[in-house]
Design an enzyme around this catalytic site. Structure first.
Site, PDB file in Angstrom:
ATOM      1  N   CYS A  98       0.914  -1.220   0.087  1.00 55.06           N
ATOM      2  CA  CYS A  98      -0.099   0.079   0.028  1.00 55.06           C
ATOM      3  C   CYS A  98       0.775   1.265  -0.108  1.00 55.06           C
ATOM      4  O   CYS A  98       2.112   1.231  -0.270  1.00 55.06           O
ATOM      5  CB  CYS A  98      -0.876  -0.065   1.274  1.00 55.06           C
ATOM      6  SG  CYS A  98      -1.784  -1.626   1.473  1.00 55.06           S
ATOM      7  N   ILE A 105      -4.236  -7.444  -1.007  1.00 54.29           N
ATOM      8  CA  ILE A 105      -3.513  -8.659  -1.106  1.00 54.29           C
ATOM      9  C   ILE A 105      -3.754  -9.828  -0.285  1.00 54.29           C
ATOM     10  O   ILE A 105      -4.339 -10.888  -0.553  1.00 54.29           O
ATOM     11  CB  ILE A 105      -2.117  -8.591  -1.142  1.00 54.29           C
ATOM     12  CG1 ILE A 105      -1.293  -7.420  -1.802  1.00 54.29           C
ATOM     13  CG2 ILE A 105      -1.289  -9.489  -1.532  1.00 54.29           C
ATOM     14  CD1 ILE A 105      -1.473  -7.555  -3.158  1.00 54.29           C
ATOM     15  N   ASN A 118       2.387  -0.454   5.404  1.00 57.60           N
ATOM     16  CA  ASN A 118       2.611  -0.619   3.908  1.00 57.60           C
ATOM     17  C   ASN A 118       3.491  -1.837   3.807  1.00 57.60           C
ATOM     18  O   ASN A 118       4.562  -1.932   4.602  1.00 57.60           O
ATOM     19  CB  ASN A 118       3.361   0.473   3.112  1.00 57.60           C
ATOM     20  CG  ASN A 118       3.838   0.101   2.093  1.00 57.60           C
ATOM     21  OD1 ASN A 118       3.484  -0.782   0.762  1.00 57.60           O
ATOM     22  ND2 ASN A 118       5.104   0.674   1.664  1.00 57.60           N
ATOM     23  N   SER A 154      10.639 -11.631  -7.318  1.00 54.98           N
ATOM     24  CA  SER A 154      11.918 -11.444  -8.004  1.00 54.98           C
ATOM     25  C   SER A 154      13.001 -12.043  -7.076  1.00 54.98           C
ATOM     26  O   SER A 154      13.083 -12.313  -5.972  1.00 54.98           O
ATOM     27  CB  SER A 154      11.950  -9.872  -8.098  1.00 54.98           C
ATOM     28  OG  SER A 154      12.504  -9.315  -6.887  1.00 54.98           O
ATOM     29  N   GLY A 155      14.232 -11.925  -8.009  1.00 61.07           N
ATOM     30  CA  GLY A 155      15.365 -12.370  -7.350  1.00 61.07           C
ATOM     31  C   GLY A 155      16.485 -11.219  -6.894  1.00 61.07           C
ATOM     32  O   GLY A 155      17.636 -11.738  -6.555  1.00 61.07           O
TER      33      GLY A 155
END
Length: 635
Positions: free
Chosen positions: A2, A53, A76, A366-367
């Site tokens: 957020c 989410i 957030n 992600s990496g």
């Protein structure tokens, strides 16, 4: 995931700024398009934008206040162990009205105070107001995955996820010239400084406790536990270390697959994102994966390798194949989103990947973080070679004159190699602190200061800039090892370049990005390992490559690593040339602005349009980003 904003007033004058709370929240609508909320009580205002989410119902909306009405939170981020924490609280008799991590955080704070942060596994920026004591608690996650900006004067303290919100609240727009000097060197601004005087980035792993009398207590609640003496005593075998890394990473990925919305994974074709994909596919059949390819830039296109990983793990793979026109078409969307100068040009690719990925999912893995922890960059191999020495390193240094005259460019294999050899040769002659700063920079301190006008140079305050640089490099010692370099990367490059880029570009498209390598248990483990587990003469990121070899296609181990470069040079000589010659970098505009030296900018333009531009396009890009930002926010 957020966006949050807020204000704590110490006086009647400070309270007047509460009128800007709605505009402050509106400014970050892309961070939370699903709903918004506000809490105003006496001297405090909290604003919130929601990207739902977990628990998509209205019970998850914020600001969230506990049953007593005493405590209110805006949060957030994501807490990946919130269900375990919730269960512990329930065993103690606590009840919950939602299924969110937000409510768990609030009740942990109520029951355990500020020390509760150490129990959280996740990333966050949060603020909690205590109505009874009239105090405000503000905190940022361990690694700095989520941003937190703070401004304070005698009348108030303001905070926000992005600078846009602070500007809407009325933060003074006074340029910090020392920050500008570092920006011209690094292409980003290292914390705690920002481009504006008085506005600070709350450092990763820190919190603030604000009292009604204006007193602010700042404390570091987490520090990467690197102790070279303990590392030296590490007696685990390399095989045991590999097994432990796989165990920790598998658990980290599994934790980050919890969501009540569609989820997927970035898959660039590099080792790091491939590891994340391979592990996630264990827990999620037909995992959604996403890559971007560059049809006009085959040197940077890695979709072949991404497709191999996708096929091996049977993912539902999508490739977004882009032309240079596609990239250029989003260029000004990216520039318009920056509310602080940020000149890592790969942000454009991250923006486009996030934009297309958001059409399919709301959360992506992600990496990020593996290179900084496990020695994945070319500069790490260079550092290893400098420290180990040998005939090869001496030969490179002996050919200094050759590297100076040969053409250099990131956009070709040969030109990039010459560029790297020249930087390595220069680094061989420096101490660890100067070498680190040189290799982290796109321009030298001298070149950056010479680019400023005499007036701006005096305002830049070399003493202030030097003090900030000294603080950044405090972990580097002449008798240290490469782990100190990696620790410095974790405190500089990771939060203020890599993570800032991903946060800004993903949130511009309302996409949440989760980073399994940055689980604090993985980070703590990484800094318990000796250098030889991470890098040797043949391999960067050694333990990551070896530990996950059974899960990855062999072809990934037979190719060179290279990052993505936006075709800036081509654009500057064609589509963007009028912007350079007639607008943002024109002599008239630069002179009227008074920040940069007209002669120095003219020299850069001359080199840009010459037959041997070298890496000048990166410096031109930094100027264009700044000038575009200046026109939007300072004129």
């Amino acid at each position: 995931m957020c966006g949050i904003t807020g204000l704590f007033a110490f006086s009647d004058s400070g309270r007047s700024s509460l009128t800007g709370l709605q505009a402050s929240t509106d400014a970050i609508v892309s961070r939370g398009p699903d709903s918004q909320g506000h809490f105003v009580y006496d001297c405090v205002g909290l604003g919130f934008r929601r990207l739902a989410i977990l628990d998509l119902s209205a019970d998850g909306n914020q600001p969230m206040t506990d049953e007593s009405g005493r405590y209110t939170i805006v949060f957030n981020g994501e807490i990946f162990n919130f269900r375990e924490l919730r269960a512990r609280l329930q065993r103690k008799g606590y009840t919950f009205k939602s299924h969110t991590d937000t409510e768990v955080i609030l009740k942990l704070y109520i029951t355990e105070g500020r020390g509760f942060l150490k129990k959280l596994n996740g990333f966050f920026g949060l603020a909690i107001y205590d109505k009874e004591e009239n105090t405000l608690f503000i905190a940022r996650d361990r690694m700095g995955v989520k941003p937190m900006l703070v401004y304070r004067d005698e009348d108030k303290l303001m905070f926000a996820s992005e600078m846009k919100s602070l500007l809407a609240l009325g933060v003074p727009r006074k340029l910090d010239y020392a920050s500008l000097s570092h920006y011209l060197q690094l292409n980003y601004i290292p914390g705690p400084a920002t481009i504006f005087k008085g506005v600070k980035k709350l450092l990763p792993g820190h919190y603030l406790f604000v009292r009604p009398d204006g007193k602010v207590v700042k404390k570091r609640w987490y520090k990467i536990p690197y102790d070279p003496k303990k590392v030296a005593k590490n007696r685990t075998t390399y095989e045991q270390q590999k097994a432990k890394l796989v165990e920790l990473m598998d658990a980290s990925v599994a934790r980050r697959l919890v969501a009540d919305v569609p989820l997927g994974s970035f898959l660039s074709g590099g080792i790091d994102s491939s590891v994340i994909t391979a592990l996630a596919a264990r827990h999620t059949p037909h995992l959604n994966t996403f890559s971007i390819g560059f049809r006009d830039e085959p040197f940077f296109d890695e979709t072949k390798y991404a497709n191999l990983v996708a096929k091996m793990h049977k993912t539902n793979h999508t490739v977004f194949s882009l032309t240079n026109n596609d990239l250029y078409g989003h260029l000004f969307d990216v520039l318009d989103y920056f509310d602080e100068p940020f000149a890592d040009s790969s942000a454009l690719a991250v923006y486009i990947l996030s934009k297309h990925t958001r059409e399919k999912v709301t959360v992506a893995l992600s990496g990020d973080g593996a290179d900084e922890m496990f020695a994945g960059y070319n500069k790490h191999m260079g550092e290893w070679q400098v420290r180990t020495g040998g005939a090869k390193a001496e030969l490179v240094t002996g050919l200094n004159i050759l590297w100076d005259v040969l053409p250099k460019s990131r956009n070709s294999f040969l030109g990039n190699k010459v560029r790297q050899l020249q930087r390595f040769s220069r680094g061989m002659l420096s101490g660890p602190k100067d070498r680190y700063w040189d290799w982290a920079s796109l321009a030298s301190e001298k070149d950056a200061r010479n680019l400023l006008s005499p007036s701006a140079r005096s305002k830049a305050g070399k003493r202030i800039a030097d003090k900030r640089r000294k603080d950044i490099l405090e972990n580097l010692h002449a008798d240290g090892d490469l782990n100190e370099v990696l620790l410095t990367d974790m405190n500089l490059v990771l939060p203020y370049d890599m993570l800032a880029k991903v946060d800004l570009m993903s949130m511009a498209n309302s996409l949440e990005v989760r980073t399994p390598f940055l689980d604090y248990k993985v980070v703590n483990f990484a800094f318990s390992l000796p250098v030889e587990s991470k890098i040797d003469a043949k391999m960067k990121k050694r333990i990551v490559q070896d530990a996950f070899r059974p899960l990855l296609p062999e072809e990934l181990y037979k190719r060179p690593k290279h990052g993505f470069e936006v075709p800036l040079l081509k654009w500057f000589r064609n589509e963007l040339r009028p912007l350079i010659t007639d607008d943002l970098l024109s002599d008239d505009f630069v002179e009227a602005q008074g920040i940069f030296s007209v002669d120095a900018v003219r020299d850069l333009k001359k080199q840009l349009f010459s037959n041997n531009p070298g890496d000048v396009h990166a410096r031109i890009w930094a100027l264009i980003v700044f000038q575009h930002w200046w026109k939007r926010h300072m004129v």
